[in-house]
Write a protein that holds these residues in place. Structure first.
Motif, PDB file in Angstrom:
ATOM      1  N   ILE A 241     -28.210  39.981 -21.780  1.00 33.42           N
ATOM      2  CA  ILE A 241     -28.486  39.858 -20.517  1.00 33.42           C
ATOM      3  C   ILE A 241     -30.120  39.717 -20.578  1.00 33.42           C
ATOM      4  N   VAL A 242     -30.579  38.531 -19.941  1.00 26.93           N
ATOM      5  CA  VAL A 242     -32.135  38.119 -20.041  1.00 26.93           C
ATOM      6  C   VAL A 242     -32.428  38.478 -18.786  1.00 26.93           C
ATOM      7  N   MET A 243     -33.573  39.524 -18.540  1.00 24.78           N
ATOM      8  CA  MET A 243     -34.177  39.786 -17.393  1.00 24.78           C
ATOM      9  C   MET A 243     -35.555  39.565 -17.141  1.00 24.78           C
ATOM     10  N   TYR A 244     -35.713  38.887 -15.911  1.00 27.25           N
ATOM     11  CA  TYR A 244     -37.125  38.660 -15.776  1.00 27.25           C
ATOM     12  C   TYR A 244     -37.560  39.074 -14.251  1.00 27.25           C
ATOM     13  N   ALA A 245     -38.814  39.986 -14.170  1.00 25.66           N
ATOM     14  CA  ALA A 245     -39.093  40.290 -12.821  1.00 25.66           C
ATOM     15  C   ALA A 245     -38.106  40.811 -11.973  1.00 25.66           C
TER      16      ALA A 245
END
Length: 342
Positions: A236-240
């Motif tokens: 899972i890639v998260m941003y902000a």
């Protein structure tokens, strides 16, 4: 999708649905985790990656219900663990699950371990909370746990204090505490932070071995994509505070689709690269008070941003084969070529 993931069947052990976790800043609550949804299957290792401040650790603390009281709170969403909605449980009910069925390894063992109690006391405290055993049996089990995580002279270490141990040994103690009751789910929040490379490899190898022996599911939170490649089934890639990409580990490395993921992978140093400067991502992750409600939160840093990226919020959607991406490039008729290899 990798063969390993396809073998992980059955109902999910953990299902997070539209989770929103907020923190109070000067009387106003701002979402640090904003509409996050994902599943963890039995025996699966799910990696969560992203820059500092993207919401990885806050998400894990939300699952454990360890948010600081009076400052952080879950605004919306559900956390379903083994068929139980954790969010609806009271503190006593959560305590019966926390440490027994779900355990967590924190990123800094020196501050996580109590400096005034012995190693043995702290492991035994976990055992007493969830098992009906006497002091003698708890001590013997503590020694066995220390031995199982590769600590030599466990009979002596059990009576020592955290400051007497190296960083690697303290992290092994944290792992021993986390697996004391053989949990179904282990959350490891940057378990190799501040450890040297050799010790990092040993800790990761230990975690992998424990996961396989005990058939645990693992959520591995890290900023190190090399660790993800070595350990994880799904990423899972998260941003902000939001998920921007979710897929199996092989697809992420060979066919990344979100521009942010592509830039993260491009920032990894390569042995064959002779350039004098490392690749970087321009700009910084927005602060909680500056998070945009509409539009893509990566738009200001994205080299492929379109005008609508600043006003239209992309939805996390399957682009094929279980590869979920939140990017307007995949919601329009625009060509996808060049996104993965930019």
């Amino acid at each position: 999708m990798s063969a390993k993931i396809s073998q992980l069947g059955g109902a999910p052990l953990l299902e997070v649905k539209n989770l929103e976790t907020a923190f109070d800043i000067d009387g106003t609550y701002y979402n640090a985790v904003d509409g996050v949804s994902f599943k963890v299957k039995p025996r699966q290792i799910v990696g969560v990656v992203g820059e500092s401040g993207c919401g990885k650790s806050v998400m894990s603390l939300s699952i454990m219900k360890l948010l600081p009281k009076g400052i952080g709170k879950i605004n919306a969403g559900e956390i379903i663990f083994d068929g139980i909605n954790i969010e609806k449980l009271n503190e006593n009910e959560v305590n019966k699950i926390r440490g027994k069925d779900i355990s967590m390894i924190f990123q800094e063992p020196m501050t996580s371990l109590n400096p005034v109690f012995t190693i043995g006391y702290q492991i035994q405290e976990v055992l007493f909370n969830h098992q009906k055993i006497d002091k003698k049996e708890a001590r013997l089990k503590s020694i066995a746990l220390l031995n199982s995580v590769g600590i030599s002279r466990p009979e002596k270490i059990v009576d020592e204090y955290p400051h007497q141990l190296s960083g690697g040994m303290r992290q092994r103690v944290m792992i021993a505490m986390a697996i004391a009751c053989q949990p179904k789910l282990l959350i490891a929040d940057e378990p190799t932070t501040a450890l040297d490379v050799t010790v990092q490899a040993q800790i990761l190898e230990l975690l992998k071995e424990i996961q396989e022996v005990n058939d645990m599911s693992v959520i591995l939170i890290t900023h190190d994509l090399g660790v993800v490649a070595e350990m994880c089934d799904e990423v899972i890639v998260m941003y902000a505070g939001r998920i921007v990409e979710r897929t199996d580990v092989e697809t992420l490395f060979y066919n990344p689709q979100h521009p942010y993921t592509t830039l993260l992978l491009g920032a990894i140093p390569k042995m064959e690269d002779e350039s004098e400067r490392l690749s970087t991502i321009s700009g910084i992750v927005p602060s909680l008070t500056n998070m945009k409600k509409n539009g893509c939160r990566f738009a200001n840093r994205c080299p492929m941003a379109m005008p609508e990226c600043h006003t239209v919020t992309p939805k996390l959607a399957d682009t094929g084969g279980g590869h979920d991406v939140a990017c307007l490039l995949f919601e329009t008729s625009r060509p996808k070529e060049g996104v993965a290899n930019r």
